[in-house]
Design a protein around this motif. Structure first.
Motif, PDB file in Angstrom:
ATOM      1  N   MET A   1       9.863 -13.101 -13.559  1.00  0.00           N
ATOM      2  CA  MET A   1      10.191 -12.034 -12.512  1.00  0.00           C
ATOM      3  C   MET A   1       8.906 -11.859 -11.658  1.00  0.00           C
ATOM      4  N   THR A   2       9.284 -11.510 -10.521  1.00  0.00           N
ATOM      5  CA  THR A   2       8.177 -11.360  -9.380  1.00  0.00           C
ATOM      6  C   THR A   2       8.639  -9.761  -8.789  1.00  0.00           C
ATOM      7  N   ARG A   3       7.425  -9.223  -8.155  1.00  0.00           N
ATOM      8  CA  ARG A   3       7.573  -8.048  -7.445  1.00  0.00           C
ATOM      9  C   ARG A   3       7.098  -8.102  -6.097  1.00  0.00           C
ATOM     10  N   PRO A   4       7.819  -8.613  -5.256  1.00  0.00           N
ATOM     11  CA  PRO A   4       7.505  -8.692  -3.906  1.00  0.00           C
ATOM     12  C   PRO A   4       7.192  -7.330  -3.284  1.00  0.00           C
ATOM     13  N   PRO A   5       6.110  -7.588  -2.353  1.00  0.00           N
ATOM     14  CA  PRO A   5       5.613  -8.490  -1.552  1.00  0.00           C
ATOM     15  C   PRO A   5       4.572  -8.998  -2.218  1.00  0.00           C
ATOM     16  N   LEU A   6       4.225 -10.371  -2.406  1.00  0.00           N
ATOM     17  CA  LEU A   6       3.261 -10.953  -3.213  1.00  0.00           C
ATOM     18  C   LEU A   6       2.043 -11.434  -2.662  1.00  0.00           C
ATOM     19  N   PRO A   7       0.877 -11.379  -3.304  1.00  0.00           N
ATOM     20  CA  PRO A   7      -0.246 -11.764  -2.710  1.00  0.00           C
ATOM     21  C   PRO A   7      -0.288 -13.265  -2.220  1.00  0.00           C
ATOM     22  N   PRO A   8      -1.082 -13.711  -1.254  1.00  0.00           N
ATOM     23  CA  PRO A   8      -2.187 -12.849  -0.430  1.00  0.00           C
ATOM     24  C   PRO A   8      -1.362 -12.067   0.373  1.00  0.00           C
ATOM     25  N   PHE A   9      -1.856 -10.760   0.796  1.00  0.00           N
ATOM     26  CA  PHE A   9      -1.247  -9.662   1.338  1.00  0.00           C
ATOM     27  C   PHE A   9      -1.806 -10.007   2.791  1.00  0.00           C
ATOM     28  N   THR A  10      -0.951  -9.537   3.668  1.00  0.00           N
ATOM     29  CA  THR A  10      -1.408  -9.456   5.093  1.00  0.00           C
ATOM     30  C   THR A  10      -1.166  -7.592   5.495  1.00  0.00           C
ATOM     31  N   LEU A  11      -1.552  -7.105   6.540  1.00  0.00           N
ATOM     32  CA  LEU A  11      -1.675  -5.751   6.674  1.00  0.00           C
ATOM     33  C   LEU A  11      -0.011  -5.189   6.621  1.00  0.00           C
ATOM     34  N   GLU A  12       0.963  -5.931   7.077  1.00  0.00           N
ATOM     35  CA  GLU A  12       2.003  -5.502   6.831  1.00  0.00           C
ATOM     36  C   GLU A  12       2.542  -5.479   5.478  1.00  0.00           C
ATOM     37  N   THR A  13       2.215  -6.465   4.566  1.00  0.00           N
ATOM     38  CA  THR A  13       2.704  -6.590   3.350  1.00  0.00           C
ATOM     39  C   THR A  13       2.041  -5.504   2.337  1.00  0.00           C
ATOM     40  N   ALA A  14       0.587  -5.295   2.669  1.00  0.00           N
ATOM     41  CA  ALA A  14      -0.101  -4.317   1.929  1.00  0.00           C
ATOM     42  C   ALA A  14       0.338  -2.945   2.139  1.00  0.00           C
ATOM     43  N   GLU A  15       0.623  -2.623   3.401  1.00  0.00           N
ATOM     44  CA  GLU A  15       1.352  -1.080   3.660  1.00  0.00           C
ATOM     45  C   GLU A  15       2.547  -1.142   2.782  1.00  0.00           C
ATOM     46  N   GLN A  16       3.515  -2.113   2.993  1.00  0.00           N
ATOM     47  CA  GLN A  16       4.619  -2.139   2.184  1.00  0.00           C
ATOM     48  C   GLN A  16       4.283  -2.167   0.782  1.00  0.00           C
ATOM     49  N   LYS A  17       3.525  -2.526  -0.015  1.00  0.00           N
ATOM     50  CA  LYS A  17       3.114  -2.353  -1.072  1.00  0.00           C
ATOM     51  C   LYS A  17       2.722  -1.015  -1.512  1.00  0.00           C
ATOM     52  N   VAL A  18       1.997  -0.488  -0.767  1.00  0.00           N
ATOM     53  CA  VAL A  18       1.599   0.951  -1.075  1.00  0.00           C
ATOM     54  C   VAL A  18       2.536   1.873  -0.844  1.00  0.00           C
ATOM     55  N   ARG A  19       3.443   1.950  -0.089  1.00  0.00           N
ATOM     56  CA  ARG A  19       4.696   2.631   0.273  1.00  0.00           C
ATOM     57  C   ARG A  19       5.736   2.539  -0.883  1.00  0.00           C
ATOM     58  N   MET A  20       5.849   1.303  -1.569  1.00  0.00           N
ATOM     59  CA  MET A  20       6.468   1.350  -2.762  1.00  0.00           C
ATOM     60  C   MET A  20       6.089   2.055  -3.815  1.00  0.00           C
ATOM     61  N   ALA A  21       4.777   1.710  -4.065  1.00  0.00           N
ATOM     62  CA  ALA A  21       4.029   2.502  -4.974  1.00  0.00           C
ATOM     63  C   ALA A  21       4.153   4.024  -5.044  1.00  0.00           C
ATOM     64  N   GLU A  22       3.814   4.446  -3.959  1.00  0.00           N
ATOM     65  CA  GLU A  22       3.980   6.114  -3.479  1.00  0.00           C
ATOM     66  C   GLU A  22       5.544   6.422  -3.887  1.00  0.00           C
ATOM     67  N   ASP A  23       6.534   5.545  -3.439  1.00  0.00           N
ATOM     68  CA  ASP A  23       7.925   5.978  -3.812  1.00  0.00           C
ATOM     69  C   ASP A  23       8.210   5.911  -5.302  1.00  0.00           C
ATOM     70  N   GLY A  24       7.450   5.082  -5.923  1.00  0.00           N
ATOM     71  CA  GLY A  24       7.817   4.926  -7.351  1.00  0.00           C
ATOM     72  C   GLY A  24       7.166   6.127  -8.086  1.00  0.00           C
ATOM     73  N   TRP A  25       5.740   6.379  -7.789  1.00  0.00           N
ATOM     74  CA  TRP A  25       5.280   7.512  -8.271  1.00  0.00           C
ATOM     75  C   TRP A  25       6.215   8.747  -8.070  1.00  0.00           C
ATOM     76  N   ASN A  26       6.567   9.201  -6.931  1.00  0.00           N
ATOM     77  CA  ASN A  26       7.112  10.175  -6.673  1.00  0.00           C
ATOM     78  C   ASN A  26       8.583  10.391  -7.146  1.00  0.00           C
ATOM     79  N   SER A  27       8.970   9.235  -7.954  1.00  0.00           N
ATOM     80  CA  SER A  27      10.392   9.316  -8.577  1.00  0.00           C
ATOM     81  C   SER A  27      10.152   9.951 -10.007  1.00  0.00           C
ATOM     82  N   ARG A  28       8.666  10.086 -10.438  1.00  0.00           N
ATOM     83  CA  ARG A  28       8.538  10.631 -11.605  1.00  0.00           C
ATOM     84  C   ARG A  28       9.133  10.236 -12.874  1.00  0.00           C
ATOM     85  N   SER A  29       9.451   8.756 -12.826  1.00  0.00           N
ATOM     86  CA  SER A  29       9.914   8.102 -13.844  1.00  0.00           C
ATOM     87  C   SER A  29       9.206   7.058 -14.319  1.00  0.00           C
TER      88      SER A  29
END
Length: 154
Positions: free
Chosen positions: A1-29
C-alpha cells in the motif's frame, strides 16, 4: 500500500500532503486518520509518546471525545526530501463550554511508501470566547474558500 504523494516532495506535493492531513484530522475519524501513518509510526504529541496505529486510534478517540466541535487549519512551513514541517491552529470547546484555540508545530517524516513514520507535535492552548472564534465551517473539511492561517493572521 502507498499513500501518495510520495517523497521526495516538491512544493506542490508537500502542500498537497498538508491539505490531505488537515482534511483527515477534520473528519475526526480516528481509524481513517491512523491509515495515514505507518503501522509502527512513532509520535510525540505534547508530552504523550505513542507507538503504532492502535495507540494512535485510542489517542485520537479520547482527544475528540474531549475536544468538541474541533476545527483545524494546517499550513506548510518547510519541507525536504521526506520531511515536512507544518504550523497549525485549531479551535474546540470543552464539555463545560469553554472555547480554546490551540496553536502548534509538527515535524513529519515519511517512509518511501508515503506513510508518516514519525510525528512530533508541540501544542499550546489559549482560552478564547466563543465570539472570538475564527474557524467556522460545518462540513467535515475546511472549504477551499475559507481563509488559511496566514490570511487569518494566526
Amino acid at each position: 500500500m502507498t499513500r501518495p504523494p510520495l517523497p521526495p516532495f516538491t512544493l506542490e506535493t508537500a502542500e498537497q500532503k498538508v491539505r490531505m492531513a488537515e482534511d483527515g484530522w477534520n473528519s475526526r475519524s480516528p481509524e481513517k486518520v491512523a491509515l495515514a501513518y505507518s503501522v509502527d509510526s512513532a509520535w510525540r504529541n505534547r508530552a504523550t509518546f505513542l507507538q503504532g496505529r492502535e495507540e494512535i486510534v485510542t489517542f485520537l478517540t479520547d482527544k475528540w471525545a474531549r475536544e468538541l466541535e474541533y476545527r483545524l487549519i494546517k499550513e506548510l512551513w518547510a519541507f525536504s526530501d521526506n520531511r515536512i514541517a507544518v504550523r497549525f491552529a485549531y479551535e474546540w470547546h470543552s464539555a463545560a463550554g469553554q472555547w480554546f484555540r490551540s496553536y502548534g508545530n509538527e515535524n513529519w517524516e515519511f517512509a518511501p511508501d508515503g506513510l508518516m513514520r514519525r510525528r512530533i507535535a508541540s501544542i499550546n492552548n489559549l482560552p478564547i470566547k466563543e465570539a472570538d472564534r475564527l474557524l467556522h465551517w460545518s462540513e467535515p473539511a475546511r472549504p477551499m474558500s475559507h481563509k488559511g492561517l496566514t490570511e487569518l493572521d494566526l
